[in-house]
Design a protein around this motif. Structure first.
Motif, short mmCIF file in Angstrom:
data_model
loop_
_atom_site.label_atom_id
_atom_site.label_comp_id
_atom_site.label_asym_id
_atom_site.label_seq_id
_atom_site.Cartn_x
_atom_site.Cartn_y
_atom_site.Cartn_z
N PRO A 1 0.82 -1.20 0.00
CA PRO A 1 0.00 0.00 0.00
C PRO A 1 0.86 1.25 0.00
N GLY A 2 0.33 2.30 -0.59
CA GLY A 2 1.07 3.55 -0.63
C GLY A 2 0.35 4.58 -1.48
N LEU A 3 0.89 5.77 -1.49
CA LEU A 3 0.30 6.84 -2.29
C LEU A 3 1.00 6.90 -3.64
N CYS A 4 0.23 6.71 -4.69
CA CYS A 4 0.81 6.66 -6.02
C CYS A 4 1.38 8.03 -6.41
N SER A 5 2.57 8.01 -6.98
CA SER A 5 3.19 9.26 -7.43
C SER A 5 2.58 9.74 -8.74
N GLY A 6 1.83 8.85 -9.40
CA GLY A 6 1.27 9.23 -10.68
C GLY A 6 -0.14 9.79 -10.56
N CYS A 7 -1.06 8.97 -9.98
CA CYS A 7 -2.46 9.38 -9.94
C CYS A 7 -2.87 9.85 -8.55
N LYS A 8 -1.91 9.84 -7.61
CA LYS A 8 -2.18 10.31 -6.25
C LYS A 8 -3.28 9.51 -5.58
#
Ligand SMILES: [Zn+2]
Length: 58
Positions: free
Chosen positions: A8-15
């Motif tokens: 899990p994490g915050l996507c750098s592309g689509c946030k």
């Protein structure tokens, strides 16, 4: 080939932090380095099929 571990994490592309993804190589900024996290949909977008004209004939 090889297995991928989705985390899990915050996507750098689509946030978007609701999608499973994976950490890629770190991105270095002037203020330091930050991990680059990309979700599965964005990774699939990066891994587009090879152009047909690059297909090697067997
Ligand atoms: Zn994404």
């Amino acid at each position: 080939m090889g297995s991928r571990i989705w985390v899990p994490g915050l996507c750098s592309g689509c946030k978007d932090d609701s999608q499973p993804g994976m950490r890629l190589s770190q991105v270095h900024h002037d203020a330091g380095a930050a991990p680059l996290y990309v979700c599965e949909p964005c990774i699939r977008g990066l891994e587009e099929p090879r152009p047909a004209h690059n297909a090697a004939a067997i």
